[in-house]
Design a protein around this motif. Structure first.
Motif, PDB file in Angstrom:
ATOM      1  N   ASP A   1      42.610  51.322  42.070  1.00  0.00           N
ATOM      2  CA  ASP A   1      42.638  51.361  40.942  1.00  0.00           C
ATOM      3  C   ASP A   1      42.512  50.603  40.007  1.00  0.00           C
ATOM      4  O   ASP A   1      43.389  50.053  39.485  1.00  0.00           O
ATOM      5  CB  ASP A   1      42.312  53.145  40.305  1.00  0.00           C
ATOM      6  CG  ASP A   1      41.511  53.502  40.171  1.00  0.00           C
ATOM      7  OD1 ASP A   1      40.217  53.101  39.724  1.00  0.00           O
ATOM      8  OD2 ASP A   1      41.296  54.995  39.632  1.00  0.00           O
ATOM      9  N   PHE A   2      41.292  51.062  38.669  1.00  0.00           N
ATOM     10  CA  PHE A   2      41.708  50.102  37.756  1.00  0.00           C
ATOM     11  C   PHE A   2      41.331  51.275  36.891  1.00  0.00           C
ATOM     12  O   PHE A   2      40.847  51.898  36.397  1.00  0.00           O
ATOM     13  CB  PHE A   2      41.291  48.964  37.831  1.00  0.00           C
ATOM     14  CG  PHE A   2      39.547  49.129  38.001  1.00  0.00           C
ATOM     15  CD1 PHE A   2      38.629  49.260  37.285  1.00  0.00           C
ATOM     16  CD2 PHE A   2      39.716  48.700  39.497  1.00  0.00           C
ATOM     17  CE1 PHE A   2      37.017  49.612  37.827  1.00  0.00           C
ATOM     18  CE2 PHE A   2      37.738  48.423  39.660  1.00  0.00           C
ATOM     19  CZ  PHE A   2      37.295  49.185  38.784  1.00  0.00           C
ATOM     20  N   SER A   3      42.098  50.450  35.275  1.00  0.00           N
ATOM     21  CA  SER A   3      41.059  51.500  34.000  1.00  0.00           C
ATOM     22  C   SER A   3      40.887  50.158  33.220  1.00  0.00           C
ATOM     23  O   SER A   3      41.847  49.508  32.310  1.00  0.00           O
ATOM     24  CB  SER A   3      42.184  52.311  33.344  1.00  0.00           C
ATOM     25  OG  SER A   3      41.639  52.893  32.440  1.00  0.00           O
TER      26      SER A   3
ATOM     27  N   TYR B   1      29.572  48.348  32.812  1.00  0.00           N
ATOM     28  CA  TYR B   1      29.420  47.193  33.091  1.00  0.00           C
ATOM     29  C   TYR B   1      31.168  46.737  32.070  1.00  0.00           C
ATOM     30  O   TYR B   1      31.420  47.078  30.478  1.00  0.00           O
ATOM     31  CB  TYR B   1      28.925  46.067  32.145  1.00  0.00           C
ATOM     32  CG  TYR B   1      28.900  44.721  32.037  1.00  0.00           C
ATOM     33  CD1 TYR B   1      29.318  44.447  33.194  1.00  0.00           C
ATOM     34  CD2 TYR B   1      27.934  43.854  30.761  1.00  0.00           C
ATOM     35  CE1 TYR B   1      28.916  43.026  32.944  1.00  0.00           C
ATOM     36  CE2 TYR B   1      28.552  42.819  30.859  1.00  0.00           C
ATOM     37  CZ  TYR B   1      28.595  41.966  31.848  1.00  0.00           C
ATOM     38  OH  TYR B   1      28.462  40.623  31.460  1.00  0.00           O
ATOM     39  N   LEU B   2      32.174  46.566  32.574  1.00  0.00           N
ATOM     40  CA  LEU B   2      33.351  46.671  32.278  1.00  0.00           C
ATOM     41  C   LEU B   2      34.483  45.271  32.377  1.00  0.00           C
ATOM     42  O   LEU B   2      33.512  43.801  32.550  1.00  0.00           O
ATOM     43  CB  LEU B   2      34.548  47.496  33.672  1.00  0.00           C
ATOM     44  CG  LEU B   2      34.328  48.359  33.991  1.00  0.00           C
ATOM     45  CD1 LEU B   2      35.331  49.245  35.061  1.00  0.00           C
ATOM     46  CD2 LEU B   2      33.502  49.166  33.017  1.00  0.00           C
ATOM     47  N   PHE B   3      35.041  45.079  31.210  1.00  0.00           N
ATOM     48  CA  PHE B   3      36.401  43.634  30.477  1.00  0.00           C
ATOM     49  C   PHE B   3      37.212  43.716  31.309  1.00  0.00           C
ATOM     50  O   PHE B   3      37.716  44.531  30.425  1.00  0.00           O
ATOM     51  CB  PHE B   3      35.696  43.675  29.330  1.00  0.00           C
ATOM     52  CG  PHE B   3      36.458  42.606  28.199  1.00  0.00           C
ATOM     53  CD1 PHE B   3      36.382  41.399  29.167  1.00  0.00           C
ATOM     54  CD2 PHE B   3      37.545  42.440  28.021  1.00  0.00           C
ATOM     55  CE1 PHE B   3      36.464  39.725  28.785  1.00  0.00           C
ATOM     56  CE2 PHE B   3      38.307  41.408  27.083  1.00  0.00           C
ATOM     57  CZ  PHE B   3      37.340  40.108  27.657  1.00  0.00           C
TER      58      PHE B   3
ATOM     59  N   PRO C   1      34.644  39.430  34.650  1.00  0.00           N
ATOM     60  CA  PRO C   1      35.859  38.641  34.714  1.00  0.00           C
ATOM     61  C   PRO C   1      36.543  37.621  33.879  1.00  0.00           C
ATOM     62  O   PRO C   1      37.406  37.268  33.770  1.00  0.00           O
ATOM     63  CB  PRO C   1      35.884  37.970  35.862  1.00  0.00           C
ATOM     64  CG  PRO C   1      34.889  37.676  36.310  1.00  0.00           C
ATOM     65  CD  PRO C   1      34.529  38.642  35.905  1.00  0.00           C
ATOM     66  N   ASN C   2      35.254  36.852  33.711  1.00  0.00           N
ATOM     67  CA  ASN C   2      35.618  35.809  32.097  1.00  0.00           C
ATOM     68  C   ASN C   2      36.199  36.219  31.218  1.00  0.00           C
ATOM     69  O   ASN C   2      36.053  37.139  30.814  1.00  0.00           O
ATOM     70  CB  ASN C   2      34.593  35.271  32.727  1.00  0.00           C
ATOM     71  CG  ASN C   2      34.058  34.381  33.572  1.00  0.00           C
ATOM     72  OD1 ASN C   2      34.058  34.469  34.286  1.00  0.00           O
ATOM     73  ND2 ASN C   2      32.399  34.368  33.834  1.00  0.00           N
ATOM     74  N   ASN C   3      37.387  34.619  30.766  1.00  0.00           N
ATOM     75  CA  ASN C   3      38.190  34.474  29.881  1.00  0.00           C
ATOM     76  C   ASN C   3      37.497  34.128  28.981  1.00  0.00           C
ATOM     77  O   ASN C   3      36.722  33.214  28.348  1.00  0.00           O
ATOM     78  CB  ASN C   3      38.723  33.773  29.918  1.00  0.00           C
ATOM     79  CG  ASN C   3      40.158  33.309  28.667  1.00  0.00           C
ATOM     80  OD1 ASN C   3      39.495  33.656  27.761  1.00  0.00           O
ATOM     81  ND2 ASN C   3      41.092  32.700  28.680  1.00  0.00           N
ATOM     82  N   PRO C   4      37.036  34.462  27.241  1.00  0.00           N
ATOM     83  CA  PRO C   4      35.631  34.769  26.511  1.00  0.00           C
ATOM     84  C   PRO C   4      35.935  33.744  25.823  1.00  0.00           C
ATOM     85  O   PRO C   4      35.078  32.652  25.152  1.00  0.00           O
ATOM     86  CB  PRO C   4      35.491  35.418  25.765  1.00  0.00           C
ATOM     87  CG  PRO C   4      37.281  37.326  25.960  1.00  0.00           C
ATOM     88  CD  PRO C   4      36.709  36.602  27.524  1.00  0.00           C
TER      89      PRO C   4
ATOM     90  N   LYS D   1      43.240  40.507  34.783  1.00  0.00           N
ATOM     91  CA  LYS D   1      44.288  41.285  35.702  1.00  0.00           C
ATOM     92  C   LYS D   1      43.700  41.233  37.426  1.00  0.00           C
ATOM     93  O   LYS D   1      44.671  41.718  37.759  1.00  0.00           O
ATOM     94  CB  LYS D   1      45.317  42.229  34.713  1.00  0.00           C
ATOM     95  CG  LYS D   1      45.967  41.668  33.996  1.00  0.00           C
ATOM     96  CD  LYS D   1      46.667  43.138  33.408  1.00  0.00           C
ATOM     97  CE  LYS D   1      47.165  42.863  31.741  1.00  0.00           C
ATOM     98  NZ  LYS D   1      47.908  43.457  31.091  1.00  0.00           N
ATOM     99  N   ILE D   2      42.322  42.173  36.567  1.00  0.00           N
ATOM    100  CA  ILE D   2      41.848  43.098  38.277  1.00  0.00           C
ATOM    101  C   ILE D   2      41.136  42.011  39.392  1.00  0.00           C
ATOM    102  O   ILE D   2      41.735  42.211  40.014  1.00  0.00           O
ATOM    103  CB  ILE D   2      40.647  43.921  37.620  1.00  0.00           C
ATOM    104  CG1 ILE D   2      41.597  44.996  36.549  1.00  0.00           C
ATOM    105  CG2 ILE D   2      40.334  44.405  39.415  1.00  0.00           C
ATOM    106  CD1 ILE D   2      42.685  45.983  37.274  1.00  0.00           C
ATOM    107  N   TYR D   3      40.286  40.622  38.967  1.00  0.00           N
ATOM    108  CA  TYR D   3      39.860  40.237  39.410  1.00  0.00           C
ATOM    109  C   TYR D   3      40.804  39.098  40.506  1.00  0.00           C
ATOM    110  O   TYR D   3      40.326  38.746  41.614  1.00  0.00           O
ATOM    111  CB  TYR D   3      38.157  38.501  38.955  1.00  0.00           C
ATOM    112  CG  TYR D   3      38.984  37.566  38.745  1.00  0.00           C
ATOM    113  CD1 TYR D   3      39.270  36.359  39.491  1.00  0.00           C
ATOM    114  CD2 TYR D   3      39.861  37.582  36.663  1.00  0.00           C
ATOM    115  CE1 TYR D   3      40.506  35.369  39.211  1.00  0.00           C
ATOM    116  CE2 TYR D   3      40.173  36.065  36.355  1.00  0.00           C
ATOM    117  CZ  TYR D   3      40.271  35.018  38.033  1.00  0.00           C
ATOM    118  OH  TYR D   3      41.097  34.021  37.274  1.00  0.00           O
ATOM    119  N   PRO D   4      41.643  38.450  39.921  1.00  0.00           N
ATOM    120  CA  PRO D   4      42.960  37.947  40.981  1.00  0.00           C
ATOM    121  C   PRO D   4      43.887  39.349  41.875  1.00  0.00           C
ATOM    122  O   PRO D   4      43.209  38.423  43.200  1.00  0.00           O
ATOM    123  CB  PRO D   4      44.032  37.888  40.048  1.00  0.00           C
ATOM    124  CG  PRO D   4      43.326  37.305  38.619  1.00  0.00           C
ATOM    125  CD  PRO D   4      42.627  38.791  38.673  1.00  0.00           C
TER     126      PRO D   4
END
Length: 203
Positions: A36-38, A123-125, A96-99, A130-133
């Motif tokens: 899970d993630f938050s 629509y989560l940031f 997942p992108n770095n702004p 940390k999550i997409y990898p």
């Protein structure tokens, strides 16, 4: 002596490169349990999968603001949520992108895009990326279909939404829809992985 140092350095470089490459390509496979993630939603509230007590699973989509492929799929992602949320499979979108690398994917612009398009889903940031990898996502969009079980959220499908990123009217195979329908009918998913087509994630 110089030759030995050179060979040692070359060996160390190859070893580290292989380690880095393997870590970069690490991610979930079909059958894995997704943790899970938050993450912060565009309404400034944290969202986790555990919040969805009645869900049967999740359509997790890594997407973003700027990518032409992501933009082309926005209406289809909204349609997926509208069709399957009531059936227990809501969409959870994650940027997942770095702004700092792609300013068009900033959190403030995420808010604007969600409002402009009328997103019916979170629509989560992925702050700090940390999550997409963990998932192993490489493109936007990139889909991970999860099924909730006693063992956790099991990855059941990974890949593209359908087989035509350019023209929705020319789509012949709807991979995500077929996969969710199979789960709802208690059947085996025929196509469990496809190649995600989209923009590379900006790290």
């Amino acid at each position: 002596m110089k030759t030995i140092k050179f060979l040692f350095g070359a060996l160390l470089f190859v070893t580290l490169s292989a380690f880095t490459w393997n870590n970069f390509n690490a991610g979930y496979k079909v059958g894995d349990v997704a943790t899970d993630f938050s993450l912060k939603n565009v309404d400034n509230k944290k969202v986790s999968l555990n919040d969805y007590k009645d869900a049967k699973g999740f359509i997790v989509v890594f997407t973003c603001n700027h990518c032409p492929y992501a933009i082309a799929y926005e209406d289809r992602i909204i349609a997926l949520d509208k069709k399957y949320k009531a059936l227990g499979y809501p969409v959870i979108a994650i940027n997942p992108n770095n702004p700092a690398v792609q300013p068009k994917d900033s959190f403030d612009l995420m808010k604007e895009r969600a409002k402009e398009k009328g997103f019916t889903f979170p629509y989560l940031f992925d702050e700090g990326q940390k999550i997409y990898p963990q998932y192993g996502a490489t493109k936007t969009p990139h889909v991970y279909l999860l099924q909730k079980t006693k063992e956790g959220n099991i990855v059941k499908y990974i890949g593209a939404i359908d087989d035509n990123s350019n023209d929705e009217t020319a789509v012949k195979t709807k991979y995500v829809e077929n996969a969710v329908n199979s789960l709802l009918e208690g059947k085996e998913i025929e196509v469990k992985t496809t190649k995600a087509i989209g923009c590379s994630i900006k790290a």
